[in-house]
Design a protein around this motif. Sequence first.
Motif, PDB file in Angstrom:
ATOM      1  N   TRP A   1      46.164  44.292  34.249  1.00 51.31           N
ATOM      2  CA  TRP A   1      45.434  43.993  35.478  1.00 51.31           C
ATOM      3  C   TRP A   1      44.683  45.229  35.960  1.00 51.31           C
ATOM      4  O   TRP A   1      45.248  46.329  35.995  1.00 51.31           O
ATOM      5  CB  TRP A   1      46.404  43.558  36.588  1.00 51.31           C
ATOM      6  CG  TRP A   1      46.907  42.166  36.475  1.00 51.31           C
ATOM      7  CD1 TRP A   1      48.160  41.793  36.090  1.00 51.31           C
ATOM      8  CD2 TRP A   1      46.188  40.955  36.760  1.00 51.31           C
ATOM      9  NE1 TRP A   1      48.259  40.421  36.119  1.00 51.31           N
ATOM     10  CE2 TRP A   1      47.077  39.876  36.534  1.00 51.31           C
ATOM     11  CE3 TRP A   1      44.899  40.675  37.191  1.00 51.31           C
ATOM     12  CZ2 TRP A   1      46.702  38.544  36.719  1.00 51.31           C
ATOM     13  CZ3 TRP A   1      44.524  39.340  37.371  1.00 51.31           C
ATOM     14  CH2 TRP A   1      45.415  38.301  37.142  1.00 51.31           C
ATOM     15  N   HIS A   2      43.444  45.044  36.325  1.00 48.23           N
ATOM     16  CA  HIS A   2      42.643  46.132  36.887  1.00 48.23           C
ATOM     17  C   HIS A   2      41.448  45.536  37.619  1.00 48.23           C
ATOM     18  O   HIS A   2      41.203  44.319  37.560  1.00 48.23           O
ATOM     19  CB  HIS A   2      42.175  47.100  35.784  1.00 48.23           C
ATOM     20  CG  HIS A   2      41.213  46.480  34.826  1.00 48.23           C
ATOM     21  ND1 HIS A   2      41.618  45.637  33.805  1.00 48.23           N
ATOM     22  CD2 HIS A   2      39.861  46.534  34.728  1.00 48.23           C
ATOM     23  CE1 HIS A   2      40.557  45.224  33.126  1.00 48.23           C
ATOM     24  NE2 HIS A   2      39.466  45.747  33.671  1.00 48.23           N
ATOM     25  N   GLN A   3      40.732  46.402  38.331  1.00 48.91           N
ATOM     26  CA  GLN A   3      39.476  46.023  38.989  1.00 48.91           C
ATOM     27  C   GLN A   3      38.397  46.943  38.414  1.00 48.91           C
ATOM     28  O   GLN A   3      38.584  48.166  38.363  1.00 48.91           O
ATOM     29  CB  GLN A   3      39.592  46.237  40.504  1.00 48.91           C
ATOM     30  CG  GLN A   3      40.645  45.345  41.175  1.00 48.91           C
ATOM     31  CD  GLN A   3      41.133  45.937  42.496  1.00 48.91           C
ATOM     32  OE1 GLN A   3      41.704  47.039  42.513  1.00 48.91           O
ATOM     33  NE2 GLN A   3      40.923  45.228  43.589  1.00 48.91           N
ATOM     34  N   ASP A   4      37.273  46.393  38.023  1.00 51.99           N
ATOM     35  CA  ASP A   4      36.255  47.235  37.388  1.00 51.99           C
ATOM     36  C   ASP A   4      35.664  48.259  38.359  1.00 51.99           C
ATOM     37  O   ASP A   4      35.145  49.302  37.925  1.00 51.99           O
ATOM     38  CB  ASP A   4      35.168  46.376  36.747  1.00 51.99           C
ATOM     39  CG  ASP A   4      35.667  45.677  35.483  1.00 51.99           C
ATOM     40  OD1 ASP A   4      36.795  46.002  35.029  1.00 51.99           O
ATOM     41  OD2 ASP A   4      34.955  44.815  34.945  1.00 51.99           O
ATOM     42  N   ALA A   5      35.763  47.997  39.669  1.00 47.31           N
ATOM     43  CA  ALA A   5      35.275  48.979  40.650  1.00 47.31           C
ATOM     44  C   ALA A   5      36.048  50.293  40.564  1.00 47.31           C
ATOM     45  O   ALA A   5      35.565  51.328  41.040  1.00 47.31           O
ATOM     46  CB  ALA A   5      35.353  48.407  42.068  1.00 47.31           C
TER      47      ALA A   5
ATOM     48  N   PRO B   1      40.576  41.303  40.558  1.00 48.94           N
ATOM     49  CA  PRO B   1      41.592  41.667  39.562  1.00 48.94           C
ATOM     50  C   PRO B   1      41.477  40.738  38.344  1.00 48.94           C
ATOM     51  O   PRO B   1      41.334  39.524  38.493  1.00 48.94           O
ATOM     52  CB  PRO B   1      42.919  41.449  40.303  1.00 48.94           C
ATOM     53  CG  PRO B   1      42.570  41.570  41.760  1.00 48.94           C
ATOM     54  CD  PRO B   1      41.200  40.943  41.846  1.00 48.94           C
ATOM     55  N   HIS B   2      41.522  41.334  37.161  1.00 49.21           N
ATOM     56  CA  HIS B   2      41.466  40.551  35.929  1.00 49.21           C
ATOM     57  C   HIS B   2      42.230  41.278  34.838  1.00 49.21           C
ATOM     58  O   HIS B   2      42.522  42.481  34.963  1.00 49.21           O
ATOM     59  CB  HIS B   2      40.010  40.290  35.503  1.00 49.21           C
ATOM     60  CG  HIS B   2      39.213  41.543  35.272  1.00 49.21           C
ATOM     61  ND1 HIS B   2      38.748  42.334  36.295  1.00 49.21           N
ATOM     62  CD2 HIS B   2      38.814  42.153  34.122  1.00 49.21           C
ATOM     63  CE1 HIS B   2      38.096  43.374  35.792  1.00 49.21           C
ATOM     64  NE2 HIS B   2      38.120  43.288  34.467  1.00 49.21           N
ATOM     65  N   CYS B   3      42.578  40.544  33.798  1.00 49.82           N
ATOM     66  CA  CYS B   3      43.342  41.125  32.685  1.00 49.82           C
ATOM     67  C   CYS B   3      43.134  40.229  31.470  1.00 49.82           C
ATOM     68  O   CYS B   3      42.486  39.186  31.560  1.00 49.82           O
ATOM     69  CB  CYS B   3      44.827  41.206  33.044  1.00 49.82           C
ATOM     70  SG  CYS B   3      45.623  39.603  33.265  1.00 49.82           S
TER      71      CYS B   3
HETATM   72 FE   FE2 Z   1      37.574  44.982  33.314  1.00 46.71          FE
END
Ligand code: FE2
Length: 278
Positions: free
Chosen positions: A148-152, A235-237
């Motif tokens: 999980w992370h946020q590209d920002a 959030p995406h993964c």
């Molecule tokens: Fe990403």
Amino acid sequence: MLTPAQRSHYVDHGWLLVEGFKPAPALAAVRSRAQQIVDNFDPGHQRAVFSSVQPERVADAALIASAEAVHCFFEEEALDAGGRLVVPKSRSINKIGHALHDLDPVFDAFSHGPELAAVASGLGLVQPLLQQSMVIFKQPGIGGEVRWHQDASFFVTEPVSVTTFWFALEGADEGNGCLWVQSGGHRTPLRERFVRDGDRLAMEKLDPMPWPTTSQATALPVKAGDLVCFHGLLPHCSAANRSPRSRLAYTLHVTDAGCAYSPRNWLQRTRLPLRGFV
Ligand code: FE2
């Protein structure tokens, strides 16, 4: 051109699936070019591994240099403890990054044009700047998890503007490591940021809000040619790919020139000028 329904879906959920955005010949051209880049890559003097689980394990110098170059990064499981390849080179690459869209004619053509400019405008980008591009392989059997992370976290601007364009070069589903998102999670705070301090890169904690639970996650299965756009705070993964099928994707990360780009961001252009979609 996005419809009002597509625009409001993006505003409400933080992501938008545009089905059939890229035609088959365009997909074939970039898939073949990606394979050529890997074939031409000499792994003899470079052993940079990319791991989103432990980003500090990436050789900082290789990552910093890739901001204005085209580099291949290995899958963690492609190398043994001594740095020797344990799978064929053609199956060993995690990703190619990060200036394909400016330096490679095939990816340049794929990454620019009025159709993409229209989508960007529909998503609210006033003056888009293409910061980076990546081919993400998610190799059969060994394609690593992306936590999980946020590209920002990787492209801090004030205010937040980074927007991800994720192109499915092949089909992706739950079996081969498709994207998972927290729908609506673009209204949650930025948890962390990846910063550059001289020649060192590090992930800094910003907010203690936990990552989404499994029950909050939505799978985004896609067909080859589909485009997924998502907000920098979403959030995406994606899970590891333990299937025998590959899951090739191409991404662009785009900021708005009207929003101040942090000098602490890991990716800094010094020679190559930034460009928009047209
Ligand atoms: Fe990403």
